[in-house]
Design an enzyme around this catalytic site. Structure first.
Site, PDB file in Angstrom:
ATOM      1  N   ALA A 124       8.829  -1.368  -4.797  1.00  0.00           N
ATOM      2  CA  ALA A 124       7.718  -1.142  -5.723  1.00  0.00           C
ATOM      3  C   ALA A 124       6.511  -1.983  -5.328  1.00  0.00           C
ATOM      4  CB  ALA A 124       8.161  -1.465  -7.149  1.00  0.00           C
ATOM      5  N   ASN A 129      -4.089   1.216  -9.467  1.00  0.00           N
ATOM      6  CA  ASN A 129      -5.374   0.933  -8.818  1.00  0.00           C
ATOM      7  C   ASN A 129      -5.231   0.155  -7.510  1.00  0.00           C
ATOM      8  OD1 ASN A 129      -7.044   2.191 -10.824  1.00  0.00           O
ATOM      9  ND2 ASN A 129      -6.432   0.513 -12.176  1.00  0.00           N
ATOM     10  N   SER A 132      -3.897   1.832  -0.954  1.00  0.00           N
ATOM     11  CA  SER A 132      -4.248   1.336   0.379  1.00  0.00           C
ATOM     12  C   SER A 132      -4.600  -0.150   0.310  1.00  0.00           C
ATOM     13  CB  SER A 132      -5.451   2.113   0.931  1.00  0.00           C
ATOM     14  OG  SER A 132      -5.119   3.472   1.120  1.00  0.00           O
ATOM     15  N   ILE A 157       6.669   5.314  -7.170  1.00  0.00           N
ATOM     16  CA  ILE A 157       7.805   4.623  -6.578  1.00  0.00           C
ATOM     17  C   ILE A 157       8.925   5.617  -6.257  1.00  0.00           C
ATOM     18  CG2 ILE A 157       9.451   2.721  -6.828  1.00  0.00           C
ATOM     19  CD1 ILE A 157       6.334   2.019  -6.707  1.00  0.00           C
ATOM     20  N   GLY A 340       2.945  37.427   5.030  1.00  0.00           N
ATOM     21  CA  GLY A 340       3.156  37.406   3.577  1.00  0.00           C
ATOM     22  C   GLY A 340       4.476  36.749   3.191  1.00  0.00           C
ATOM     23  N   GLU A 363       3.216   5.633   2.646  1.00  0.00           N
ATOM     24  CA  GLU A 363       3.437   4.510   3.588  1.00  0.00           C
ATOM     25  C   GLU A 363       2.208   4.274   4.483  1.00  0.00           C
ATOM     26  OE1 GLU A 363       7.218   3.557   5.010  1.00  0.00           O
ATOM     27  OE2 GLU A 363       8.264   4.435   3.313  1.00  0.00           O
ATOM     28  N   THR A 365      -2.013   5.904   4.455  1.00  0.00           N
ATOM     29  CA  THR A 365      -2.686   7.167   4.789  1.00  0.00           C
ATOM     30  C   THR A 365      -3.046   7.194   6.275  1.00  0.00           C
ATOM     31  OG1 THR A 365      -4.831   6.171   4.351  1.00  0.00           O
ATOM     32  CG2 THR A 365      -3.769   7.285   2.486  1.00  0.00           C
ATOM     33  N   SER A 366      -3.448   8.373   6.752  1.00  0.00           N
ATOM     34  CA  SER A 366      -3.901   8.478   8.156  1.00  0.00           C
ATOM     35  C   SER A 366      -5.070   7.531   8.399  1.00  0.00           C
ATOM     36  CB  SER A 366      -4.342   9.912   8.465  1.00  0.00           C
ATOM     37  OG  SER A 366      -3.230  10.765   8.520  1.00  0.00           O
TER      38      SER A 366
HETATM   39  N1  CAA Z   1       3.410  -7.371   9.843  1.00  0.00           N
HETATM   40  C1  CAA Z   1       3.386  -8.634   9.359  1.00  0.00           C
HETATM   41  N2  CAA Z   1       2.274  -9.180   8.814  1.00  0.00           N
HETATM   42  C2  CAA Z   1       1.163  -8.412   8.774  1.00  0.00           C
HETATM   43  C3  CAA Z   1       1.126  -7.105   9.267  1.00  0.00           C
HETATM   44  C4  CAA Z   1       2.321  -6.572   9.817  1.00  0.00           C
HETATM   45  N3  CAA Z   1       2.354  -5.335  10.284  1.00  0.00           N
HETATM   46  N4  CAA Z   1      -0.086  -6.594   9.081  1.00  0.00           N
HETATM   47  C5  CAA Z   1      -0.822  -7.552   8.502  1.00  0.00           C
HETATM   48  N5  CAA Z   1      -0.051  -8.642   8.312  1.00  0.00           N
HETATM   49  C6  CAA Z   1      -0.488  -9.922   7.748  1.00  0.00           C
HETATM   50  C7  CAA Z   1      -1.462 -10.574   8.699  1.00  0.00           C
HETATM   51  O1  CAA Z   1      -0.792 -11.382   9.652  1.00  0.00           O
HETATM   52  C8  CAA Z   1      -2.314 -11.387   7.763  1.00  0.00           C
HETATM   53  O2  CAA Z   1      -1.640 -12.573   7.403  1.00  0.00           O
HETATM   54  P1  CAA Z   1      -2.190 -14.026   7.843  1.00  0.00           P
HETATM   55  O3  CAA Z   1      -3.533 -14.156   7.195  1.00  0.00           O
HETATM   56  O4  CAA Z   1      -1.167 -14.937   7.296  1.00  0.00           O
HETATM   57  O5  CAA Z   1      -2.254 -13.991   9.323  1.00  0.00           O
HETATM   58  C9  CAA Z   1      -2.372 -10.518   6.525  1.00  0.00           C
HETATM   59  O6  CAA Z   1      -1.224  -9.677   6.573  1.00  0.00           O
HETATM   60  C10 CAA Z   1      -3.618  -9.696   6.426  1.00  0.00           C
HETATM   61  O7  CAA Z   1      -3.728  -8.985   7.621  1.00  0.00           O
HETATM   62  P2  CAA Z   1      -5.019  -8.172   8.021  1.00  0.00           P
HETATM   63  O8  CAA Z   1      -6.211  -9.037   7.843  1.00  0.00           O
HETATM   64  O9  CAA Z   1      -4.791  -7.486   9.328  1.00  0.00           O
HETATM   65  O10 CAA Z   1      -4.980  -7.098   6.889  1.00  0.00           O
HETATM   66  P3  CAA Z   1      -6.148  -6.239   6.313  1.00  0.00           P
HETATM   67  O11 CAA Z   1      -6.297  -6.715   4.916  1.00  0.00           O
HETATM   68  O12 CAA Z   1      -7.308  -6.166   7.214  1.00  0.00           O
HETATM   69  O13 CAA Z   1      -5.510  -4.790   6.357  1.00  0.00           O
HETATM   70  C11 CAA Z   1      -4.091  -3.086   5.658  1.00  0.00           C
HETATM   71  C12 CAA Z   1      -4.348  -4.563   5.746  1.00  0.00           C
HETATM   72  C13 CAA Z   1      -3.773  -2.547   7.037  1.00  0.00           C
HETATM   73  C14 CAA Z   1      -5.238  -2.280   5.070  1.00  0.00           C
HETATM   74  C15 CAA Z   1      -2.868  -3.053   4.749  1.00  0.00           C
HETATM   75  O14 CAA Z   1      -3.247  -3.505   3.504  1.00  0.00           O
HETATM   76  C16 CAA Z   1      -2.190  -1.737   4.681  1.00  0.00           C
HETATM   77  O15 CAA Z   1      -1.420  -1.350   5.561  1.00  0.00           O
HETATM   78  N6  CAA Z   1      -2.435  -0.990   3.563  1.00  0.00           N
HETATM   79  C17 CAA Z   1      -1.767   0.246   3.316  1.00  0.00           C
HETATM   80  C18 CAA Z   1      -0.602  -0.001   2.447  1.00  0.00           C
HETATM   81  C19 CAA Z   1       0.309   1.142   2.373  1.00  0.00           C
HETATM   82  O16 CAA Z   1       0.880   1.570   3.365  1.00  0.00           O
HETATM   83  N7  CAA Z   1       0.499   1.630   1.131  1.00  0.00           N
HETATM   84  C20 CAA Z   1       1.454   2.617   0.860  1.00  0.00           C
HETATM   85  C21 CAA Z   1       2.429   2.126  -0.178  1.00  0.00           C
HETATM   86  S1  CAA Z   1       4.102   2.195   0.170  1.00  0.00           S
HETATM   87  C22 CAA Z   1       4.647   3.749  -0.154  1.00  0.00           C
HETATM   88  O17 CAA Z   1       4.061   4.689   0.204  1.00  0.00           O
HETATM   89  C23 CAA Z   1       5.902   3.799  -0.968  1.00  0.00           C
HETATM   90  C24 CAA Z   1       6.950   4.816  -0.798  1.00  0.00           C
HETATM   91  O18 CAA Z   1       7.850   4.831  -1.639  1.00  0.00           O
HETATM   92  C25 CAA Z   1       7.127   5.802   0.278  1.00  0.00           C
END
Ligand code: CAA
Length: 386
Positions: A124, A129, A132, A157, A340, A363, A365-366
């Site tokens: 979860a 809000n 991403s 979830i 069809g 997990e 978006t694109s």
């Molecule tokens: N592995 C480990 N740590 C990571 C990481 C990774 N792949 N990516 C980032 N981090 C860490 C970084 O090391 C950094 O930590 P430190 O400051 O300690 O070094 C921190 O996270 C922030 O990293 P960034 O500055 O690179 O992160 P950002 O804020 O610029 O970007 C993002 C982050 C890529 C936008 C991220 O927030 C992201 O991937 N968002 C999308 C989330 C997502 O996938 N949501 C879907 C929900 S899950 C779902 O769909 C549920 C389901 O049931 C199927």
């Protein structure tokens, strides 16, 4: 196929293919209509070792590599994407997160029954809000002696209703941004954890997607996963693995759509011959097959990097991005080839088309995958494959 599979990997693929086509496939169309959770399939998958594939046997897992896992997941997705998403979440972001970051006591209490498939797990993370932009999540956890008290709402979830254990992230220190988010392991029967609305979705209809509401939910401090402030990192690490799983789901559904289109094109006659004889259609089939193969190789490449212990974040995002967009093109073409008949529910391509739509969204978006990939390419230290 250019990627060389081992004897063991081929054996797992064959075993899961047989199970998927004989057991999972026959009920998939009906469950899409009734939205019945595939509990019986998942129980049998647990017995076959498919619910904790990459977890070592001492924790009830199958101890396979990631390549075997993506082969198995693609085979399940071929028959039923709803069953596949439950398997995907369970194996990657749930079981692997506990295996990697959990204490021995947590592995004993939570991982063992999950890896055996005795209970279903959920993760979860997303909120109304914060999707991403996960750092903006509002669910909070306040320390109270040996407990944390959680309040907030999680949204979208997977297995929210049918899970027995949930990993939840919550803010423990707002001032620290991503380093102020922590993760907790929670049994579903815990007081103060309420299953909210179940979404009425376009696809993946027999997998439940719900709100989870936390109202003064008291969680023992010993059930924090990892250390305080490690929740965002745990989620990001889990999503790396999860994204290879979405690529595998995409490859499985796309292959099913191609196979259905090929079969239909050989049977359907127009203008006095099977439509497979028309060059316009043959070229579409060639493009579909080529795109699926490209996605499959990206999936194998990311899975192999993970198996070799290399940093695979960017490769997982590339595989997820390409494969999830590919399956949307391929299922649309398969539907078009059916004419069809592709638009009615008697044929499975209509379900494949709807199921595939979420793959470019969940997990990450694109657009998020493109952020991850470009960040890695533009920051030399993280550049993949150099
Ligand atoms: N592995 C480990 N740590 C990571 C990481 C990774 N792949 N990516 C980032 N981090 C860490 C970084 O090391 C950094 O930590 P430190 O400051 O300690 O070094 C921190 O996270 C922030 O990293 P960034 O500055 O690179 O992160 P950002 O804020 O610029 O970007 C993002 C982050 C890529 C936008 C991220 O927030 C992201 O991937 N968002 C999308 C989330 C997502 O996938 N949501 C879907 C929900 S899950 C779902 O769909 C549920 C389901 O049931 C199927």
């Amino acid at each position: 196929m250019s990627f060389q599979l081992t004897e063991d990997q081929l054996m797992i693929q064959t075993m899961v293919r047989d199970f998927s086509r004989n057991v999972v496939s026959p009920t998939a169309m009906k469950r899409d209509q009734t939205k019945e959770f595939p509990a019986e399939n998942l129980k049998q998958m647990g017995e076959l070792g498919l619910m904790g594939m990459m977890i070592p046997p001492e924790y009830n897992g199958a101890g396979t590599d990631t390549v075997s896992y993506v082969l198995a997941l693609s085979e399940i997705a071929y028959s039923c994407a709803s069953t596949a998403v439950v398997m995907s979440v369970q194996n990657s972001i749930v079981c692997e997160s506990i295996y990697k970051f959990g204490t021995e006591d947590q592995k004993e209490r939570f991982l063992k029954p999950l890896a055996a498939g005795e209970i279903i797990g959920a993760f979860a993370l997303t909120e109304p809000n914060a999707g991403s932009d996960l750092v903006s999540q509002k669910t909070n956890a306040v320390r109270d002696g040996d407990f944390y008290i959680l309040n907030g709402t999680k949204r979208f979830i997977t297995s929210g209703k049918n899970s027995g254990v949930v990993i939840v992230t919550a803010v423990t220190d707002e001032s620290k941004r991503h380093k102020g988010i922590s993760a907790f392991l929670i049994k579903k029967e815990t007081r103060g954890l309420i299953v909210g609305n179940t979404e009425n979705k376009m696809g993946l209809r027999s997998s439940d997607t719900t709100d989870l509401i936390f109202e003064d939910c008291r969680i023992p401090a010993k059930d924090m996963l990892g250390k305080e402030g490690e929740g965002f990192m745990i989620a990001m690490t889990g999503l790396d693995s999860g994204r290879i799983g979405i690529a595998a789901q995409s490859v499985g559904v796309a292959q099913a759509a191609l196979d259905a289109a090929v079969q239909y094109s050989k049977e359907r006659e127009q203008f006095g011959r099977p439509i497979s004889k028309f060059q316009g259609l043959r070229w579409i089939i060639a493009d579909m097959a080529t795109e699926i193969e490209a996605a499959r190789q990206l999936m194998f490449s990311a899975a192999s990097m993970k198996d070799r212990g290399e940093k695979y974040t960017a490769q997982a995002s590339m595989a997820k991005l390409f494969a999830s967009e590919m399956v949307n093109r391929v299922t649309a073409k398969a539907l078009q080839i059916h004419g069809g008949y592709g638009y009615i529910k008697e044929y499975p391509v209509e379900r494949f088309f709807r199921d595939a739509r979420v793959f470019t969204i969940y997990e990450g978006t694109s657009e998020i995958q493109r952020i991850v990939i470009s960040n890695h390419i533009l920051k030399d230290k993280r550049r993949p494959n150099n």
